[in-house]
Scaffold this active site. Sequence first.
Site, PDB file in Angstrom:
ATOM      1  N   SER A   1       0.843  -1.138   0.016  1.00  0.00           N
ATOM      2  CA  SER A   1       0.042  -0.014   0.061  1.00  0.00           C
ATOM      3  C   SER A   1       0.844   1.445   0.016  1.00  0.00           C
ATOM      4  O   SER A   1       2.067   1.404   0.697  1.00  0.00           O
ATOM      5  CB  SER A   1      -1.003   0.064   1.282  1.00  0.00           C
ATOM      6  OG  SER A   1      -2.020   1.083   1.247  1.00  0.00           O
ATOM      7  N   GLU A   2       0.591   2.322  -0.995  1.00  0.00           N
ATOM      8  CA  GLU A   2       1.467   3.403  -1.042  1.00  0.00           C
ATOM      9  C   GLU A   2       1.519   4.148   0.160  1.00  0.00           C
ATOM     10  O   GLU A   2       2.464   5.035   0.209  1.00  0.00           O
ATOM     11  CB  GLU A   2       1.269   4.071  -2.434  1.00  0.00           C
ATOM     12  CG  GLU A   2      -0.253   4.851  -2.306  1.00  0.00           C
ATOM     13  CD  GLU A   2      -1.149   3.842  -3.099  1.00  0.00           C
ATOM     14  OE1 GLU A   2      -1.958   4.644  -3.930  1.00  0.00           O
ATOM     15  OE2 GLU A   2      -1.057   2.632  -3.063  1.00  0.00           O
ATOM     16  N   ASN A   3       0.668   4.225   1.043  1.00  0.00           N
ATOM     17  CA  ASN A   3       0.552   5.134   2.445  1.00  0.00           C
ATOM     18  C   ASN A   3       1.821   4.400   3.191  1.00  0.00           C
ATOM     19  O   ASN A   3       2.107   4.971   4.550  1.00  0.00           O
ATOM     20  CB  ASN A   3      -0.429   5.251   3.130  1.00  0.00           C
ATOM     21  CG  ASN A   3      -1.211   3.677   3.489  1.00  0.00           C
ATOM     22  OD1 ASN A   3      -1.082   2.700   2.764  1.00  0.00           O
ATOM     23  ND2 ASN A   3      -1.780   3.782   4.621  1.00  0.00           N
TER      24      ASN A   3
END
Length: 218
Positions: free
Chosen positions: A45-47
Amino acid sequence: MLDKTGIAKRIAKEIKDGYYVNLGIGIPTLVANYIPEGINIVLQSENGLLGMGPFPFEGEEDPDLINAGKQTITTLPGSSIFDSAMSFGMIRSQKVDLTILGAMEVSENGDIANWKIPGKMVKGMGGAMDLVASAKNIIVAMQHVNKAGESKLLSECSLPLTGVKCVKKIVTELAVLEIASGGGFRLLERAPGVSVEEIRKATTGKLIIEGEIPEMQI
């Protein structure tokens, strides 16, 4: 015809053992719940999370564990949490094998528009442009037509582009299609109860039909 869960289940069949996979907001997030047994993958997940699990059961949510769409998630043994700079470094250095995204429009050349409708307020494109520019394989999960019944599979996208000639495959409520090497939507499978003619009518871009089209297995 498939619902959103059906689309997610069909896309889950595209995932190969050992893949690193990024799931976009919307229908793609549902794919995490339908990873086939015996397949070991790592969801990114890019977060800033590597090793996402399925969505938590009601009452077991941890508000500190969220995906890029701010949905509560679970983590698997061995998962790791880090800052978004490192996360985007993974994406831009092509460490992600497969990206699954939603879309507003896809063109017959594999262009994707999935972040902005002119005149409507948006927070930003998130990681979409980085993902489509860097992922080795991009599958789009989307509705075949919009709320007005107009095709979202077009000759050319009318909305601002997220990426150019990057989409490999599309799964909708009606069909599974791939972008042909010379352009066009090659029909691979049709959804249960859906005819080839229904798919033809719902597709504005060039539709390539070769031989008997099988009904997809969910």
